[in-house]
Design an enzyme around this catalytic site. Sequence first.
Site, PDB file in Angstrom:
ATOM      1  N   VAL A 153      -5.078   0.046   5.872  1.00  0.00           N
ATOM      2  CA  VAL A 153      -3.745   0.314   6.410  1.00  0.00           C
ATOM      3  C   VAL A 153      -3.325   1.674   5.873  1.00  0.00           C
ATOM      4  CG1 VAL A 153      -2.893  -2.033   6.727  1.00  0.00           C
ATOM      5  CG2 VAL A 153      -2.777  -0.984   4.451  1.00  0.00           C
TER       6      VAL A 153
ATOM      7  N   TYR B 193      -5.511   5.739  -8.762  1.00  0.00           N
ATOM      8  CA  TYR B 193      -6.648   4.932  -8.289  1.00  0.00           C
ATOM      9  C   TYR B 193      -7.932   5.337  -8.992  1.00  0.00           C
ATOM     10  CZ  TYR B 193      -4.063   2.633  -4.563  1.00  0.00           C
ATOM     11  OH  TYR B 193      -3.174   1.854  -3.877  1.00  0.00           O
TER      12      TYR B 193
ATOM     13  N   CYS C 166       0.825  -1.216   0.000  1.00  0.00           N
ATOM     14  CA  CYS C 166       0.000   0.000   0.000  1.00  0.00           C
ATOM     15  C   CYS C 166       0.858   1.264   0.000  1.00  0.00           C
ATOM     16  CB  CYS C 166      -0.881  -0.031   1.246  1.00  0.00           C
ATOM     17  SG  CYS C 166      -1.747   1.512   1.559  1.00  0.00           S
TER      18      CYS C 166
ATOM     19  N   TRP D 253      -7.630  -7.170   5.172  1.00  0.00           N
ATOM     20  CA  TRP D 253      -6.228  -7.540   5.406  1.00  0.00           C
ATOM     21  C   TRP D 253      -6.141  -8.582   6.506  1.00  0.00           C
ATOM     22  CZ3 TRP D 253      -3.034  -5.761   1.844  1.00  0.00           C
ATOM     23  CH2 TRP D 253      -3.238  -4.508   1.264  1.00  0.00           C
TER      24      TRP D 253
END
Length: 315
Positions: free
Chosen positions: A121, A183, A51, A85
């Site tokens: 995260v 994104y 990430c 996750w």
Amino acid sequence: MTVKPQFPAEQSEDGDFVRQEDAFAGWVSADGGTGFRAEAGRYHLYVSLACPWAHRTIVVRRLKRLEDAIGLTVVDPIRTDEEGWAFREGPGSSSDPLNGFKLLSEAYYVSDPHYRGRFTVPVLWDKQTKRIVSNNDDDIMRMLETEFDAFGDASLDLYPRQHRAEIDELNAWIYETLNNGVYRAGFASSQQVYESAARSVFATLDRLEARLRDRRYLFGGTPLETDWRTFVTLVRFDAVYYGHFKCNLRRILDYPNLWGYLRDLYQYDGIAATVNFDHIKRHYYYTHDDINPTRIVPIGPILELDTPHGRERLK
Ligand SMILES: N[C@@H](CCC(=O)N[C@@H](CS)C(=O)NCC(=O)O)C(=O)O
């Protein structure tokens, strides 16, 4: 034909990806006035090496020499829509030694039983109150930059006072058009939204390419916060955003200044060790079913990030 967007709750009517707000906005302060005092050994980071937002906090932890003061646990790069996750033993990832959580969602529910968002995260966890302090990467970066000087390298200032206004200004458009722009291109569910997002990505790369012609880093001779915020996107660009998110007018490799700049930052002070292309590629190509249903992870590209960049001559 209607297509299922990556995050249905975060799509505008015209097919744009509108990212959820971060829910935990606590602040660790050097003097403890915010309720969370900066202390060595009290806070822990839950991150993914895939990430980009989490990567920023890993970079600052490294540069500010906070590795002994703030612990870190890496999640498995494969995230599923059902579970989010997970903590698993694997190359570069591990189970959770701190709380024994199996899933990152457990940290969210312990902190707020009514939590309703995605489980993202990075997470900054407080071992003392046993809850999430913040899940906002901008805030976590800043806290590590400014509030932990008693436990790390106080001489390194990534957010110097004389540049703050310009740092904030650059951060804003680089986020909008590049960090989150890739994104928006990748998660767009209409041609028009995709094209506009992808074009803005390249307009920004062109602008940065020009800015880096006579300057080694964005503000001169030392990399600052904005350089690292940009780095996490550039280092993923040719490996995932170019193909997986269809940002393919050019690669970073095709921009002489950006390509040198990327290698310069990559080779800086322990940063290469924070970059894990196995996690990056497996995460993106595995996780977004609607974009890559076969889950085939491409073999390339060949990225020679260790080669001489020649940017020492710039100030
Ligand atoms: N705005 C967040 C963004 C973090 C974020 O979106 N992280 C992604 C990974 S790159 C995530 O954890 N996604 C989990 C999910 O989509 O369920 C921040 O400031 O840290």
